[in-house]
Design an enzyme around this catalytic site. Structure first.
Site, PDB file in Angstrom:
ATOM      1  N   HIS A  83       0.711  -1.126   0.099  1.00 38.69           N
ATOM      2  CA  HIS A  83       0.142   0.085  -0.158  1.00 38.69           C
ATOM      3  C   HIS A  83       0.831   1.342  -0.149  1.00 38.69           C
ATOM      4  O   HIS A  83       0.580   2.405  -0.648  1.00 38.69           O
ATOM      5  CB  HIS A  83      -0.874  -0.005   1.217  1.00 38.69           C
ATOM      6  CG  HIS A  83      -1.640   1.130   1.411  1.00 38.69           C
ATOM      7  ND1 HIS A  83      -3.018   1.390   1.080  1.00 38.69           N
ATOM      8  CD2 HIS A  83      -1.208   2.503   2.036  1.00 38.69           C
ATOM      9  CE1 HIS A  83      -3.383   2.507   1.310  1.00 38.69           C
ATOM     10  NE2 HIS A  83      -2.442   3.194   2.009  1.00 38.69           N
ATOM     11  N   GLU A  84       1.828   1.241   0.860  1.00 35.20           N
ATOM     12  CA  GLU A  84       2.808   2.583   0.912  1.00 35.20           C
ATOM     13  C   GLU A  84       3.683   2.662  -0.290  1.00 35.20           C
ATOM     14  O   GLU A  84       3.882   3.645  -0.797  1.00 35.20           O
ATOM     15  CB  GLU A  84       3.583   2.432   2.167  1.00 35.20           C
ATOM     16  CG  GLU A  84       2.929   2.292   3.373  1.00 35.20           C
ATOM     17  CD  GLU A  84       1.908   3.240   3.818  1.00 35.20           C
ATOM     18  OE1 GLU A  84       2.207   4.392   3.117  1.00 35.20           O
ATOM     19  OE2 GLU A  84       0.948   3.215   4.514  1.00 35.20           O
ATOM     20  N   HIS A 117       1.662   4.449  -3.046  1.00 38.78           N
ATOM     21  CA  HIS A 117       1.779   6.006  -2.878  1.00 38.78           C
ATOM     22  C   HIS A 117       2.923   6.528  -3.657  1.00 38.78           C
ATOM     23  O   HIS A 117       2.979   7.416  -4.364  1.00 38.78           O
ATOM     24  CB  HIS A 117       1.787   6.213  -1.560  1.00 38.78           C
ATOM     25  CG  HIS A 117       0.410   6.234  -0.751  1.00 38.78           C
ATOM     26  ND1 HIS A 117      -0.660   6.783  -1.103  1.00 38.78           N
ATOM     27  CD2 HIS A 117       0.339   5.691   0.715  1.00 38.78           C
ATOM     28  CE1 HIS A 117      -1.836   6.533  -0.234  1.00 38.78           C
ATOM     29  NE2 HIS A 117      -1.227   5.944   0.427  1.00 38.78           N
ATOM     30  N   GLU A 143      -5.988   6.968  -0.783  1.00 38.23           N
ATOM     31  CA  GLU A 143      -5.974   5.770   0.065  1.00 38.23           C
ATOM     32  C   GLU A 143      -6.892   4.823  -0.752  1.00 38.23           C
ATOM     33  O   GLU A 143      -6.310   3.605  -0.819  1.00 38.23           O
ATOM     34  CB  GLU A 143      -6.886   6.243   1.073  1.00 38.23           C
ATOM     35  CG  GLU A 143      -6.087   6.944   2.412  1.00 38.23           C
ATOM     36  CD  GLU A 143      -4.693   6.501   2.420  1.00 38.23           C
ATOM     37  OE1 GLU A 143      -4.392   5.260   2.612  1.00 38.23           O
ATOM     38  OE2 GLU A 143      -3.689   7.435   2.590  1.00 38.23           O
TER      39      GLU A 143
END
Length: 293
Positions: free
Chosen positions: A138-139, A142, A210
Site C-alpha cells: 500500500h505504501e 503511494h 487511499e
C-alpha cells in the site's frame, strides 16, 4: 506485474493543484489590494515551498521521530520491501522505523528516488507476514502513484492560510499605516475561507488516494484479503491506544494508512481517510474480481 495507471487519481491531483492555485492567487490578491506586506508574504511563501519540496521527507521523519534503518537491523523487512519494489518497478526506498505503540505505516519523499517507507515497531508485532506485506505494498503504491508530493505541496496553502488566520492582527501591523480594523477583518475572513476550501480539497484528494493505494496493494500482492485483515487489525488496535499516544502522532495522519484519532481535536471533522467499511467493501469487490466471481 502490469501497473494500471489510475487516471482518476491523476485528474484529481491536477484539479486539486489547479483549484488551490486559483485560491492562492485570489488570497494573495486580496492581501495586496489591502496594502499588506505582499512582497514579504511571497518571500516567506517561496522559502517555505522550497523547504517543503526539498526537505519534506526529512521534516516528516523528524516530526514523527522515524529513524532510517539498515538491512542488518531489519533484514526481513528489507527483503519484503525489496521484492515489492522490484515488482512495482521502483528503486529500493529507504526503510524507516518509528517507535510508537500506534500500529501504523506511511511513505514520504518527493519522488521515486527519494522515497522512504516507514513502519512503527508496534505494527510489526501486530500483523503477520502477509498482512505486513500488504501494508508495505500500500505504501509503495503511494510512491508509484507520486501522490505524496502532491499532498505535501497542497498542504502548504492550507498551512499558510492557517498561520495568517491565527496571526492576522500581528500581520496587519506590517501593512500600511492607514490599514483599519475593517481591512483586518476582511483578511481574517478571507483566511478562514481559504483555509476551509483548501483543507476540504486536500481531504478529498487524500481520501481518494487511499482507495488508489489499496488497489495498488491488491495488484502488487494479489491478496486483497491480507490488506483487509491488516486494516481491521490496525483499526481495532487503535481503541486500546491511550489518547495521549495517538495525539503525539496526529500531525502525520494524512500520511498514515489508518489515522490515529485521539477524539480531542478537530482532525475528525476533516477526515483524511475514507471510512474503513468502504475500503473493506472495495477490497472485497477486488477479491471477487480476481476470483472471477
Amino acid at each position: 506485474m502490469k501497473w494500471t495507471r489510475d487516471f482518476g487519481l491523476t485528474m484529481r491531483m491536477l484539479l486539486t493543484s489547479f483549484l488551490l492555485l486559483i485560491v492562492y492567487l485570489i488570497f494573495l490578491g486580496i492581501l495586496s489590494a489591502l496594502g499588506f506586506g505582499f512582497e514579504f508574504l511571497l518571500l516567506v511563501a517561496a522559502g517555505m515551498a522550497f523547504v517543503q519540496y526539498f526537505f519534506s521527507d526529512k521534516l516528516v521523519l523528524w516530526s514523527t521521530g522515524t529513524r532510517i534503518v539498515g538491512e542488518d537491523e531489519y533484514p526481513e523487512l528489507h527483503r519484503i520491501v525489496q521484492r515489492l519494489a522490484t515488482e512495482a518497478d521502483l528503486p529500493m526506498p529507504k526503510i524507516g522505523i518509528m517507535q510508537s505503540p500506534v500500529p501504523n505505516a506511511f511513505a514520504t519523499g518527493r519522488n521515486h528516488k527519494n522515497a522512504v517507507v516507514a513502519v512503527t515497531d508496534s505494527i510489526m508485532r501486530t500483523l503477520n507476514r502477509e498482512e505486513l506485506e500488504a501494508v508495505l505494498a500500500h505504501e509503495l503504491s503511494h510512491v508509484k502513484n507520486r501522490d505524496m508530493l502532491t499532498l505535501t505541496v497542497a498542504s502548504f496553502l492550507s498551512m499558510l492560510a492557517f498561520l495568517i488566520m491565527r496571526n492576522w492582527l500581528f500581520i496587519g501591523l506590517f501593512g500600511r499605516r492607514d490599514s483599519n480594523g475593517g481591512a483586518l477583518i476582511l483578511v481574517f475572513i478571507a483566511s478562514i475561507l481559504v483555509w476551509v476550501v483548501s483543507t476540504l480539497l486536500i481531504r478529498a484528494l487524500s481520501r481518494y488516494r487511499e482507495f488508489a493505494a489499496d488497489r495498488g496493494s491488491a495488484a502488487l500482492t494479489g491478496n486483497p484479503r491480507a490488506l483487509i485483515s491488516a486494516l481491521q487489525k490496525i483499526s481495532g488496535r487503535m481503541d486500546y491506544i491511550p489518547a495521549e499516544k495517538k495525539q503525539e502522532v496526529e500531525g502525520a495522519n494524512a500520511f498514515f494508512i489508518i489515522p490515529a484519532l485521539s477524539g480531542n481535536t478537530l482532525m475528525e471533522l476533516f477526515s483524511t481517510h475514507p471510512p474503513l467499511e468502504k475500503r473493506v467493501a472495495a477490497l472485497e469487490e477486488l477479491q471477487a474480481e480476481m476470483r472471477g466471481y
